[in-house]
Design an enzyme around this catalytic site. Structure first.
Site, PDB file in Angstrom:
ATOM      1  N   HIS A 110       0.825  -1.213   0.000  1.00 51.83           N
ATOM      2  CA  HIS A 110       0.000   0.000   0.000  1.00 51.83           C
ATOM      3  C   HIS A 110       0.855   1.257   0.000  1.00 51.83           C
ATOM      4  O   HIS A 110       0.618   2.188  -0.775  1.00 51.83           O
ATOM      5  CB  HIS A 110      -0.907  -0.005   1.228  1.00 51.83           C
ATOM      6  CG  HIS A 110      -1.574   1.316   1.473  1.00 51.83           C
ATOM      7  ND1 HIS A 110      -2.559   1.818   0.648  1.00 51.83           N
ATOM      8  CD2 HIS A 110      -1.382   2.259   2.428  1.00 51.83           C
ATOM      9  CE1 HIS A 110      -2.959   2.991   1.093  1.00 51.83           C
ATOM     10  NE2 HIS A 110      -2.258   3.295   2.172  1.00 51.83           N
TER      11      HIS A 110
ATOM     12  N   HIS B 176       0.826   4.796  -2.596  1.00 52.14           N
ATOM     13  CA  HIS B 176       1.263   6.178  -2.396  1.00 52.14           C
ATOM     14  C   HIS B 176       2.539   6.525  -3.164  1.00 52.14           C
ATOM     15  O   HIS B 176       2.684   7.633  -3.668  1.00 52.14           O
ATOM     16  CB  HIS B 176       1.465   6.450  -0.908  1.00 52.14           C
ATOM     17  CG  HIS B 176       0.185   6.573  -0.152  1.00 52.14           C
ATOM     18  ND1 HIS B 176      -0.670   7.636  -0.308  1.00 52.14           N
ATOM     19  CD2 HIS B 176      -0.395   5.746   0.757  1.00 52.14           C
ATOM     20  CE1 HIS B 176      -1.722   7.472   0.478  1.00 52.14           C
ATOM     21  NE2 HIS B 176      -1.581   6.338   1.139  1.00 52.14           N
TER      22      HIS B 176
ATOM     23  N   GLU C  88      -6.631   9.167  -0.630  1.00 47.02           N
ATOM     24  CA  GLU C  88      -6.737   7.751  -0.282  1.00 47.02           C
ATOM     25  C   GLU C  88      -7.805   7.037  -1.101  1.00 47.02           C
ATOM     26  O   GLU C  88      -7.567   5.947  -1.605  1.00 47.02           O
ATOM     27  CB  GLU C  88      -7.045   7.583   1.212  1.00 47.02           C
ATOM     28  CG  GLU C  88      -5.853   7.798   2.133  1.00 47.02           C
ATOM     29  CD  GLU C  88      -4.885   6.622   2.162  1.00 47.02           C
ATOM     30  OE1 GLU C  88      -5.058   5.660   1.388  1.00 47.02           O
ATOM     31  OE2 GLU C  88      -3.937   6.693   2.959  1.00 47.02           O
TER      32      GLU C  88
ATOM     33  N   SER D  78      -4.244   0.261  -4.414  1.00 40.43           N
ATOM     34  CA  SER D  78      -3.407  -0.778  -3.819  1.00 40.43           C
ATOM     35  C   SER D  78      -4.237  -1.946  -3.309  1.00 40.43           C
ATOM     36  O   SER D  78      -3.694  -2.881  -2.711  1.00 40.43           O
ATOM     37  CB  SER D  78      -2.577  -0.208  -2.665  1.00 40.43           C
ATOM     38  OG  SER D  78      -3.415   0.312  -1.641  1.00 40.43           O
TER      39      SER D  78
END
Length: 293
Positions: A162, A167, A208, A227
């Site tokens: 993730h 990110h 997010e 993700s």
């Protein structure tokens, strides 16, 4: 699912320096003593890190590299179908390895000349203000462990897949990186816990779990969606709302399930105009006014 800086297995250090990551009984690695020892050792790396030192290197097993390879390959195919164009361009720009887990220093070395961002190791929970505030300095707190090999396409907590595939790729975009920094500056500017929570919720529903219109299609740009092996297939069926600061700041969400409420930007310009301008200018008073509207 999870909320950055909040949903982590507790990490404890005893008076003798021993480090223990407390996994819940339903965690896939709970009954695996080898995995648990590795989690403890990786957490220790972060706890012993001092800012300014070289980023600690985690030693990964062949089994762990295989988890990265499997998930990376599956997500790559899904990204081509579902990811926003800006994310895809940033992903190609960074060029993460597909066959092994990269070290945080390696990802930092790739990001620095592109957008100036870098990583800091996190053992577990990072206080909300510290996590978001560090974004103002172009620093992202990241875990280094990877999910248990028995469930390569599921994790109950944020792991290196993730943090880096989600990110890290996003942070290779100049425009996304500017939004991360703006959120960090906003987190430092506001004073009350309520205002900080509002700032973090806008981040949650954008960087997010944000979605964006591209032509006739809805694409994802949020790292949490991009993700997640399962959620990336489901986001178009969720309740998708217009990008609205007041509503985002007041919307609750369940971190343990797929997100049922998403907010659509009509373009990257639109995202910057709404979320970026908010983070650039928000104060406790302006947020208080929004919550009363």
């Amino acid at each position: 699912m999870f909320e950055e800086a909040q949903y982590f297995a507790p990490v404890k250090q005893d008076e003798h320096g021993g480090v223990t990551v407390e996994l819940g009984r339903d965690h896939p690695g709970f009954a695996d003593p080898v995995y648990r020892e590795r989690r403890n050792a990786i957490a220790r790396l972060a706890l012993e890190y001092r800012k300014g030192d070289p980023l600690p290197e985690a030693t990964y097993t062949d089994e762990e590299h295989e988890v990265w390879r499997l998930v990376s390959a599956e997500l790559d195919a899904k990204h081509r179908r579902y990811a926003a164009a800006e994310y895809l361009a940033a992903k190609a720009r960074l060029g993460l390895p597909a066959d092994r887990i990269p070290q945080l220093q390696e990802v930092t070395d790739g990001l620095r000349p592109l957008t100036g961002f870098g990583y800091l190791p996190a053992a577990g929970l990072v206080p909300l203000r510290e996590f978001y505030g560090s974004l103002a300095d172009s620093l992202f707190h990241a875990t280094q462990y990877i999910r248990h090999h028995s469930t390569p396409f599921y994790t109950p907590e944020p792991d290196v897949l993730h943090e880096v595939l989600g990110h890290g790729n996003a942070l290779a975009s100049d425009r996304y990186a500017a939004l991360y920094r703006a959120a960090g500056k906003a987190a430092r500017r506001v004073e009350t816990p309520e205002a900080l929570e509002f700032v973090s919720r806008v981040f949650w529903f954008t960087m997010e779990f944000g979605v964006i219109a591209e032509g006739a299609e809805l694409k994802a740009y949020g790292a949490g969606i991009l993700s997640s092996y399962g959620e990336i297939e489901e986001f178009r069926s969720m309740d998708v709302h217009p990008l609205d600061l007041r509503v985002m700041g007041a919307t609750d969400y369940d971190i343990t399930k797929y997100q049922t409420d998403l907010f659509r930007a009509e373009s990257l310009d639109h995202l910057e105009d709404v979320a970026g301008t908010f983070w650039d200018t928000c104060t406790d008073d302006s947020i208080r006014s929004l919550t009363r509207a």
